[in-house]
Design a protein around this motif. Structure first.
Motif, PDB file in Angstrom:
ATOM      1  N   GLU A   1      -3.991  10.024   4.060  1.00 49.34           N
ATOM      2  CA  GLU A   1      -3.924   9.552   5.438  1.00 49.34           C
ATOM      3  C   GLU A   1      -3.240   8.190   5.550  1.00 49.34           C
ATOM      4  OE1 GLU A   1      -7.756   9.748   7.242  1.00 49.34           O
ATOM      5  OE2 GLU A   1      -8.086  11.793   6.556  1.00 49.34           O
ATOM      6  N   ARG A   2      -2.577   7.768   4.516  1.00 47.27           N
ATOM      7  CA  ARG A   2      -1.929   6.453   4.570  1.00 47.27           C
ATOM      8  C   ARG A   2      -0.710   6.510   5.469  1.00 47.27           C
ATOM      9  NH1 ARG A   2       2.536   6.100   1.954  1.00 47.27           N
ATOM     10  NH2 ARG A   2       3.155   7.620   0.415  1.00 47.27           N
ATOM     11  N   ARG A   3      -0.282   5.331   5.916  1.00 47.15           N
ATOM     12  CA  ARG A   3       0.847   5.275   6.841  1.00 47.15           C
ATOM     13  C   ARG A   3       2.172   5.394   6.102  1.00 47.15           C
ATOM     14  NH1 ARG A   3       3.247   0.386   6.980  1.00 47.15           N
ATOM     15  NH2 ARG A   3       2.205  -1.323   5.961  1.00 47.15           N
TER      16      ARG A   3
ATOM     17  N   ASP B   1       8.421   8.872   3.977  1.00 49.69           N
ATOM     18  CA  ASP B   1       7.185   9.334   3.352  1.00 49.69           C
ATOM     19  C   ASP B   1       7.472   9.517   1.870  1.00 49.69           C
ATOM     20  OD1 ASP B   1       4.842  10.448   2.533  1.00 49.69           O
ATOM     21  OD2 ASP B   1       4.994  12.241   3.775  1.00 49.69           O
TER      22      ASP B   1
ATOM     23  N   CYS C   1       6.148   4.262   5.227  1.00 46.39           N
ATOM     24  CA  CYS C   1       6.901   3.026   5.027  1.00 46.39           C
ATOM     25  C   CYS C   1       8.117   3.139   5.940  1.00 46.39           C
ATOM     26  CB  CYS C   1       7.316   2.886   3.576  1.00 46.39           C
ATOM     27  SG  CYS C   1       8.245   1.379   3.245  1.00 46.39           S
TER      28      CYS C   1
ATOM     29  N   ALA D   1      -5.441   2.980  -1.453  1.00 44.23           N
ATOM     30  CA  ALA D   1      -4.664   3.033  -0.207  1.00 44.23           C
ATOM     31  C   ALA D   1      -3.404   3.874  -0.400  1.00 44.23           C
ATOM     32  CB  ALA D   1      -4.288   1.626   0.244  1.00 44.23           C
ATOM     33  N   MET D   2      -2.773   3.775  -1.557  1.00 43.56           N
ATOM     34  CA  MET D   2      -1.555   4.542  -1.812  1.00 43.56           C
ATOM     35  C   MET D   2      -1.864   6.014  -2.058  1.00 43.56           C
ATOM     36  SD  MET D   2       0.675   1.977  -4.167  1.00 43.56           S
ATOM     37  CE  MET D   2       2.154   2.963  -4.115  1.00 43.56           C
TER      38      MET D   2
ATOM     39  N   ASN E   1       4.877   8.382  -4.617  1.00 37.37           N
ATOM     40  CA  ASN E   1       4.775   7.000  -4.138  1.00 37.37           C
ATOM     41  C   ASN E   1       5.453   5.997  -5.057  1.00 37.37           C
ATOM     42  OD1 ASN E   1       3.366   7.874  -1.870  1.00 37.37           O
ATOM     43  ND2 ASN E   1       1.427   7.761  -2.962  1.00 37.37           N
TER      44      ASN E   1
ATOM     45  N   GLU F   1       0.779  -1.229   0.000  1.00 36.46           N
ATOM     46  CA  GLU F   1       0.000   0.000   0.000  1.00 36.46           C
ATOM     47  C   GLU F   1       0.812   1.282   0.000  1.00 36.46           C
ATOM     48  OE1 GLU F   1      -1.153   0.864   4.532  1.00 36.46           O
ATOM     49  OE2 GLU F   1      -1.908  -1.021   3.774  1.00 36.46           O
ATOM     50  N   VAL F   2       2.123   1.234   0.138  1.00 37.19           N
ATOM     51  CA  VAL F   2       2.823   2.486   0.360  1.00 37.19           C
ATOM     52  C   VAL F   2       3.782   2.911  -0.742  1.00 37.19           C
ATOM     53  CG1 VAL F   2       2.627   2.401   2.866  1.00 37.19           C
ATOM     54  CG2 VAL F   2       4.590   1.350   1.776  1.00 37.19           C
TER      55      VAL F   2
ATOM     56  N   SER G   1      -4.290   7.776  -0.805  1.00 31.49           N
ATOM     57  CA  SER G   1      -4.864   8.445   0.354  1.00 31.49           C
ATOM     58  C   SER G   1      -3.836   9.318   1.058  1.00 31.49           C
ATOM     59  CB  SER G   1      -5.406   7.412   1.348  1.00 31.49           C
ATOM     60  OG  SER G   1      -5.769   8.048   2.557  1.00 31.49           O
TER      61      SER G   1
ATOM     62  N   THR H   1       5.378  10.222  -0.507  1.00 32.99           N
ATOM     63  CA  THR H   1       4.462  11.069  -1.269  1.00 32.99           C
ATOM     64  C   THR H   1       5.228  12.138  -2.048  1.00 32.99           C
ATOM     65  OG1 THR H   1       4.090  12.472   0.683  1.00 32.99           O
ATOM     66  CG2 THR H   1       2.487  10.711   0.257  1.00 32.99           C
TER      67      THR H   1
END
Length: 156
Positions: free
Chosen positions: A129-131, A137, A133, A124-125, A143, A85-86, A127, A139
């Motif tokens: 608000e995703r966590r 980060d 890795c 999920a990626m 990603n 997801e990240v 978002s 972003t």
């Protein structure tokens, strides 16, 4: 399994204690050695590198799972969705030099486009608000990242 890792290692280890995320047949070194000895492409074709037979022996240091998975992907033809997801890593995750190194290929633009399409389509990626890795980060990179420029893994 710390709280920041969110269970990333669950299911990653075999019964024999092999970390499947870092256990690949090192085909890169064989190619680089062949290039250094001017064997490519006449004696050592670089479009397909077969898994060496010694990786299939009973006492091989590489587990069969990654070796079989390598047969599913053409060289430089895989994108890896890291941690589900990240992050999407593209192309080679092993640098010829020691440490982190950007390893773009001639078709880097295609891989970056495919990774970007995937990363922006995965809810999920995408978002905000995703966590993270681990502590990174991604972003700021959309990603996606070239694998060897982030986390060098021999043979991947």
């Amino acid at each position: 399994q710390g709280s920041e890792l969110s269970g990333w290692a669950n299911g990653r280890w075999t019964y024999e204690g092999i970390d499947l995320n870092h256990n690949f047949a090192d085909l890169n070194t064989a190619l680089w050695d062949a290039e250094d000895n001017d064997l490519v492409p006449h004696e050592f074709p670089n479009h397909y590198i077969p898994i060496p037979e010694y990786y299939t022996f009973a006492n091989a240091t590489v587990s069969p799972q990654p070796t079989r998975a390598a047969g599913w992907c053409p060289p430089l033809g895989c994108l890896v969705e890291h941690d589900l997801e990240v992050l999407v890593t593209s192309q080679m995750n092993m640098s010829q030099q020691s440490g982190q190194e950007l390893t773009p290929t001639a078709d880097d633009g295609v891989f970056r486009w495919l990774a970007t399409v995937y990363a922006t389509s995965n809810l999920a990626m995408a978002s905000e608000e995703r966590r993270l890795c681990h502590y990174d980060d991604f972003t700021r990179y959309g990603n996606i990242i070239n694998g060897a420029n982030w986390h060098t893994v021999p043979g991947s």
